[in-house]
Scaffold this motif. Structure first.
Motif, PDB file in Angstrom:
ATOM      1  N   PRO A   1       0.813  -1.215   0.000  1.00 50.49           N
ATOM      2  CA  PRO A   1       0.000   0.000   0.000  1.00 50.49           C
ATOM      3  C   PRO A   1       0.847   1.265   0.000  1.00 50.49           C
ATOM      4  N   LYS A   2       0.274   2.327  -0.542  1.00 44.08           N
ATOM      5  CA  LYS A   2       0.917   3.638  -0.488  1.00 44.08           C
ATOM      6  C   LYS A   2       0.299   4.397   0.669  1.00 44.08           C
ATOM      7  N   PRO A   3       1.129   4.972   1.546  1.00 45.30           N
ATOM      8  CA  PRO A   3       0.567   5.714   2.681  1.00 45.30           C
ATOM      9  C   PRO A   3      -0.158   6.967   2.219  1.00 45.30           C
ATOM     10  N   GLY A   4      -1.226   7.273   2.913  1.00 49.69           N
ATOM     11  CA  GLY A   4      -1.981   8.484   2.637  1.00 49.69           C
ATOM     12  C   GLY A   4      -1.433   9.656   3.447  1.00 49.69           C
ATOM     13  N   HIS A   5      -2.119  10.778   3.359  1.00 46.33           N
ATOM     14  CA  HIS A   5      -1.719  11.985   4.072  1.00 46.33           C
ATOM     15  C   HIS A   5      -1.663  11.700   5.580  1.00 46.33           C
ATOM     16  N   GLY A   6      -0.539  12.021   6.203  1.00 43.37           N
ATOM     17  CA  GLY A   6      -0.369  11.839   7.637  1.00 43.37           C
ATOM     18  C   GLY A   6      -0.061  10.406   8.044  1.00 43.37           C
ATOM     19  N   GLN A   7       0.170   9.522   7.069  1.00 46.85           N
ATOM     20  CA  GLN A   7       0.487   8.133   7.364  1.00 46.85           C
ATOM     21  C   GLN A   7       1.927   7.832   6.970  1.00 46.85           C
ATOM     22  N   VAL A   8       2.474   6.734   7.510  1.00 41.17           N
ATOM     23  CA  VAL A   8       3.804   6.269   7.131  1.00 41.17           C
ATOM     24  C   VAL A   8       3.715   4.788   6.785  1.00 41.17           C
ATOM     25  N   LEU A   9       4.655   4.330   5.992  1.00 48.80           N
ATOM     26  CA  LEU A   9       4.759   2.918   5.647  1.00 48.80           C
ATOM     27  C   LEU A   9       6.063   2.409   6.231  1.00 48.80           C
ATOM     28  N   ILE A  10       5.977   1.359   7.047  1.00 47.50           N
ATOM     29  CA  ILE A  10       7.153   0.807   7.714  1.00 47.50           C
ATOM     30  C   ILE A  10       7.414  -0.581   7.162  1.00 47.50           C
ATOM     31  N   GLN A  11       8.645  -0.823   6.733  1.00 49.93           N
ATOM     32  CA  GLN A  11       9.012  -2.148   6.253  1.00 49.93           C
ATOM     33  C   GLN A  11       9.317  -3.037   7.452  1.00 49.93           C
ATOM     34  N   THR A  12       8.645  -4.163   7.534  1.00 49.92           N
ATOM     35  CA  THR A  12       8.869  -5.096   8.633  1.00 49.92           C
ATOM     36  C   THR A  12       9.551  -6.355   8.122  1.00 49.92           C
ATOM     37  N   LYS A  13      10.271  -7.015   8.987  1.00 47.33           N
ATOM     38  CA  LYS A  13      10.914  -8.287   8.646  1.00 47.33           C
ATOM     39  C   LYS A  13       9.921  -9.433   8.773  1.00 47.33           C
ATOM     40  N   ALA A  14       9.057  -9.361   9.767  1.00 51.20           N
ATOM     41  CA  ALA A  14       8.090 -10.423  10.018  1.00 51.20           C
ATOM     42  C   ALA A  14       6.963  -9.871  10.874  1.00 51.20           C
ATOM     43  N   THR A  15       5.862 -10.549  10.862  1.00 53.82           N
ATOM     44  CA  THR A  15       4.757 -10.219  11.748  1.00 53.82           C
ATOM     45  C   THR A  15       4.033 -11.514  12.073  1.00 53.82           C
ATOM     46  N   THR A  16       3.221 -11.475  13.086  1.00 52.20           N
ATOM     47  CA  THR A  16       2.483 -12.668  13.473  1.00 52.20           C
ATOM     48  C   THR A  16       1.072 -12.276  13.859  1.00 52.20           C
TER      49      THR A  16
END
Length: 73
Positions: free
Chosen positions: A25-40
Motif C-alpha cells: 500500500p501507499k501511505p496516505g496523508h499523515g500516514q507512514v509505511l514501515i518495512q517489517t521483517k516479520a509479523t504474526t
C-alpha cells in the motif's frame, strides 16, 4: 514497471486463513509505511479465525481482512 508486492494472511471469515500476494500500500496523508521483517497473528486474530467474529468493536473483523498486527522490524 512492476509494482512491489508483499505476502499477507487474510481472514475470509470461514474459520480459515489464506496467504495472498498483494500490492504494497501507499501511505496516505499523515500516514507512514514501515518495512517489517516479520509479523504474526495474536489472540484476537485466533478468536476471529476460529469463532468467526464479524461486525463492530475491537474484534469486529471484516471478511478478507489482513491479519497480523504484531510486527518485528
Amino acid at each position: 514497471m512492476e509494482k512491489m508486492r508483499m505476502r499477507g494472511a487474510t481472514l475470509p471469515g470461514n474459520s480459515t486463513v489464506e496467504m495472498k500476494d498483494m500490492e504494497i500500500p501507499k501511505p496516505g496523508h499523515g500516514q507512514v509505511l514501515i518495512q517489517t521483517k516479520a509479523t504474526t497473528i495474536c489472540g484476537s486474530d485466533i478468536r476471529c479465525i476460529y469463532r468467526e467474529h464479524v461486525g463492530k468493536g475491537p474484534e469486529g473483523y471484516i471478511p478478507g481482512m489482513v491479519a497480523g498486527h504484531e510486527p518485528a522490524v
